[in-house]
Design an enzyme around this catalytic site. Structure first.
Site, mmCIF file in Angstrom:
data_model
loop_
_atom_site.group_PDB
_atom_site.id
_atom_site.type_symbol
_atom_site.label_atom_id
_atom_site.label_comp_id
_atom_site.label_asym_id
_atom_site.label_seq_id
_atom_site.Cartn_x
_atom_site.Cartn_y
_atom_site.Cartn_z
ATOM 1 N N ASP A 42 -10.769 3.693 1.614
ATOM 2 C CA ASP A 42 -11.185 3.328 2.980
ATOM 3 C C ASP A 42 -12.011 4.425 3.650
ATOM 4 O O ASP A 42 -13.012 4.152 4.325
ATOM 5 C CB ASP A 42 -9.965 3.023 3.854
ATOM 6 N N LYS B 120 0.798 -1.243 0.000
ATOM 7 C CA LYS B 120 0.000 0.000 0.000
ATOM 8 C C LYS B 120 0.827 1.289 0.000
ATOM 9 O O LYS B 120 0.422 2.281 -0.589
ATOM 10 C CB LYS B 120 -0.908 0.029 1.235
#
Ligand code: ATR
Length: 263
Positions: A88, A52
């Site tokens: 997210d 990520k």
């Protein structure tokens, strides 16, 4: 990962000629994997731990929120351009809204200061009345609150997770979001804060989805608080990604049903 089943069901539902597959990529192969994405004209991807953060410098462009979070979980590939996003925060916001909770002008307490906390705090802080970050490692809470203050010029507080301060800030809180892994299977007997800190005027959102009802949510429900489980977040971070890849309205109910049948 639940993502292949969820996205493939959505592709099928919309009659799209597309498939989502999972690949295990070693950190040392990330550069080559992205060359493969370009060469094969893969339309988009998700990335997870441990890529990520590392992927950021390998992309052509990174969305401001993902840049500020320092982590990308979704990549689009259009006209030869690889662009990174972090879904997210938007996933958490949509989950709250779907459950009838509007974070605008609310006093929000976020437990945790890791990757998920960052994405959620960066998304909610501009619309909240007040944000407090409470974390076991208080220095990380301080760093995140400082960052939010600099970025948005907003009132952002911080404290340690075990301090009496949590009790005080929770008294006034309207939304509590747990982003720590406390209470997650196999440690379902644990909870990040004592039950007597909870009250009926706070909505408790736990991003942990296994178990579906964590001890924190159970104790919140018992004091009459509104509770929101983590399954929605799992669905909605995927819904946001699907929309980025396809520019189509994702079949949310289909995606939700798949996740509910698997978790
Ligand atoms: P994620 O990407 O899911 O947010 P992360 O970046 O590893 O994962 O962050 C995990 C968060 O859970 C951190 O805030 C961590 O607290 P520390 O910063 O003090 O490590 C919190 N956390 C994990 N285990 C915990 C525990 N047993 N008690 C309290 N907090 C915990």
């Amino acid at each position: 990962t639940f993502s292949p089943a969820m996205h493939n069901a959505a592709f099928r539902h919309l009659g799209l000629n597309a498939i989502y597959v999972a690949f295990a990529v070693k950190p040392s192969d990330l550069v080559d994997a992205l060359r493969g994405v370009r060469a094969l004209n893969v339309r988009g991807l998700n990335v997870t731990i441990p890529h990520k953060e590392a992927i950021i410098t390998l992309l052509d462009d990174v969305d401001t929120l993902a840049k500020n979070v320092g982590a990308v979980n979704t990549v689009t590939h259009e006209d030869g351009v690889l662009r990174g996003f972090n879904t997210d925060g938007a996933g958490a916001l949509e989950t709250l809204r779907e459950n009838g909770v509007d974070p605008r002008n609310k006093r929000i307490v976020i437990l945790g200061a890791g990757g998920a906390a960052k994405a959620i705090a960066l998304t909610l802080a501009p619309m909240a009345r007040e944000v407090t970050i409470a974390n076991r490692t208080v220095e990380k809470a301080e760093a995140l609150s400082q960052r939010l203050r600099t970025l948005y010029k907003r009132d952002v507080h911080y404290c340690g997770l075990n301090s009496k301060n949590v009790k005080t800030v929770l008294r006034e809180a309207e939304i509590l979001i747990n982003t720590t892994s406390v209470g997650m299977y196999p440690n379902a007997g644990e909870t990040p804060i004592p039950h007597n800190f909870l009250h009926e005027n706070v909505t408790v959102f736990d991003i942990v989805y296994n178990p579906r009802e964590t001890r924190l949510l159970r104790e919140a429900r018992k004091v009459g608080a509104k509770t929101v489980g983590g399954l929605g977040m799992l669905v909605h971070q995927g819904v946001e990604a699907f929309e980025l890849w396809t520019h189509m309205k994702p079949p949310v109910e289909v995606m939700k049903r798949v996740i509910e049948s698997m978790v």
